[in-house]
Design a protein around this motif. Sequence first.
Motif, PDB file in Angstrom:
ATOM      1  N   THR A   5       0.871  -1.165  -0.069  1.00 35.94           N
ATOM      2  CA  THR A   5       0.105   0.081  -0.046  1.00 35.94           C
ATOM      3  C   THR A   5       0.838   1.210  -0.044  1.00 35.94           C
ATOM      4  O   THR A   5       1.740   1.381   0.974  1.00 35.94           O
ATOM      5  CB  THR A   5      -0.984   0.068   1.159  1.00 35.94           C
ATOM      6  OG1 THR A   5      -1.870  -1.122   1.178  1.00 35.94           O
ATOM      7  CG2 THR A   5      -1.621   1.103   1.249  1.00 35.94           C
ATOM      8  N   ASP A  50      -1.515   4.787  -3.817  1.00 34.25           N
ATOM      9  CA  ASP A  50      -2.813   4.228  -3.554  1.00 34.25           C
ATOM     10  C   ASP A  50      -3.572   5.409  -2.652  1.00 34.25           C
ATOM     11  O   ASP A  50      -4.846   5.682  -2.833  1.00 34.25           O
ATOM     12  CB  ASP A  50      -2.769   3.068  -2.509  1.00 34.25           C
ATOM     13  CG  ASP A  50      -2.197   2.097  -3.139  1.00 34.25           C
ATOM     14  OD1 ASP A  50      -2.790   1.596  -4.128  1.00 34.25           O
ATOM     15  OD2 ASP A  50      -1.341   1.596  -2.616  1.00 34.25           O
ATOM     16  N   TYR A  51      -2.783   6.379  -1.943  1.00 27.53           N
ATOM     17  CA  TYR A  51      -3.256   7.237  -1.056  1.00 27.53           C
ATOM     18  C   TYR A  51      -2.304   8.411  -1.155  1.00 27.53           C
ATOM     19  O   TYR A  51      -1.280   8.234  -1.059  1.00 27.53           O
ATOM     20  CB  TYR A  51      -3.475   6.905   0.476  1.00 27.53           C
ATOM     21  CG  TYR A  51      -4.506   5.980   0.650  1.00 27.53           C
ATOM     22  CD1 TYR A  51      -5.976   6.158   0.687  1.00 27.53           C
ATOM     23  CD2 TYR A  51      -4.188   4.379   0.738  1.00 27.53           C
ATOM     24  CE1 TYR A  51      -7.060   4.993   1.138  1.00 27.53           C
ATOM     25  CE2 TYR A  51      -5.013   3.391   1.087  1.00 27.53           C
ATOM     26  CZ  TYR A  51      -6.545   3.834   1.222  1.00 27.53           C
ATOM     27  OH  TYR A  51      -7.465   2.911   1.440  1.00 27.53           O
ATOM     28  N   PRO A  69      -4.338   9.139  -7.093  1.00 27.31           N
ATOM     29  CA  PRO A  69      -4.530   8.066  -6.068  1.00 27.31           C
ATOM     30  C   PRO A  69      -5.470   7.332  -6.209  1.00 27.31           C
ATOM     31  O   PRO A  69      -6.668   7.543  -6.572  1.00 27.31           O
ATOM     32  CB  PRO A  69      -4.519   9.035  -4.769  1.00 27.31           C
ATOM     33  CG  PRO A  69      -3.887  10.177  -4.932  1.00 27.31           C
ATOM     34  CD  PRO A  69      -4.343  10.784  -6.458  1.00 27.31           C
ATOM     35  N   LYS A  70      -5.104   6.088  -6.201  1.00 28.37           N
ATOM     36  CA  LYS A  70      -6.140   4.890  -6.479  1.00 28.37           C
ATOM     37  C   LYS A  70      -7.321   4.915  -5.604  1.00 28.37           C
ATOM     38  O   LYS A  70      -8.534   4.799  -5.860  1.00 28.37           O
ATOM     39  CB  LYS A  70      -5.699   3.580  -6.965  1.00 28.37           C
ATOM     40  CG  LYS A  70      -4.422   3.697  -7.786  1.00 28.37           C
ATOM     41  CD  LYS A  70      -3.769   2.335  -7.627  1.00 28.37           C
ATOM     42  CE  LYS A  70      -2.480   2.071  -8.664  1.00 28.37           C
ATOM     43  NZ  LYS A  70      -1.493   3.004  -8.173  1.00 28.37           N
ATOM     44  N   GLU A  71      -7.037   5.024  -4.493  1.00 31.62           N
ATOM     45  CA  GLU A  71      -7.977   4.884  -3.280  1.00 31.62           C
ATOM     46  C   GLU A  71      -8.291   6.258  -2.639  1.00 31.62           C
ATOM     47  O   GLU A  71      -9.069   6.461  -1.871  1.00 31.62           O
ATOM     48  CB  GLU A  71      -7.409   4.109  -2.239  1.00 31.62           C
ATOM     49  CG  GLU A  71      -6.868   2.697  -2.531  1.00 31.62           C
ATOM     50  CD  GLU A  71      -8.078   1.919  -3.034  1.00 31.62           C
ATOM     51  OE1 GLU A  71      -9.264   1.978  -2.730  1.00 31.62           O
ATOM     52  OE2 GLU A  71      -7.856   1.223  -3.922  1.00 31.62           O
TER      53      GLU A  71
END
Length: 225
Positions: A5, A50-51, A69-71
């Motif tokens: 992550t 991701d964040y 960011p993916k999340e």
Amino acid sequence: MARNTQVIFLGINDAGMRVYDWLCDQEDVFVHSLLTTKDQLRVVENVEPDYIVSCGYRHIVPKDILDIPKEGCLNLHPAHLPYNRGANPNVWSIIEGTPAGVTLHYMDAGIDTGDIIARRKVETDFSDSGKDLYERLEDTQVELFQDAWPDIISDSISVTEQDEDAGTYHRTSEFEDLCKLDPDEEIRVKELLDRLRALTFPPYDNAEIEIGGETYYVEVDITRE
């Protein structure tokens, strides 16, 4: 959860550094970068994390960066949103009597307007200076993030949408105006004390008044009996 992550952290203040250090200690998280200036944001394009996690970052993040960011992008704000969006929330909680607290929210194109993930109130007292409240807000930001992070990465959170017409918002220029005391202003004693204690933040000289061509700085120290 996988060990990869990836997080890019935006921040510079004490609470931000404490959250950053805590994230770096998590075995299932890789904090790729700590960014403090606006021109460093292009790192986000290269990493595609991701964040993004932000705490104490002093610049507006453009939407094209927020979309990467993916999340999602998370921000810790030292206010009980929707009250006191923007600058100096510790000061305005004292001045206006609005709830003091901290909020973890998703970042969007607005300023502190994104969906709320978690928030927590912080108790206040008439003896609080602006610095006293600021330090309690910092501690609570760290605690709130640590409590919320496991639910965030396990995708087990529910969010609360903000009403952009509710709450309050303040600019840095309003704080600067607040610092200038008018010796001829008529004001109730309680309002004056609230203003002075909100601006008391040693070692900084905030409240100032000009008398006879000289500038003086004012602080107060309020204690219980």
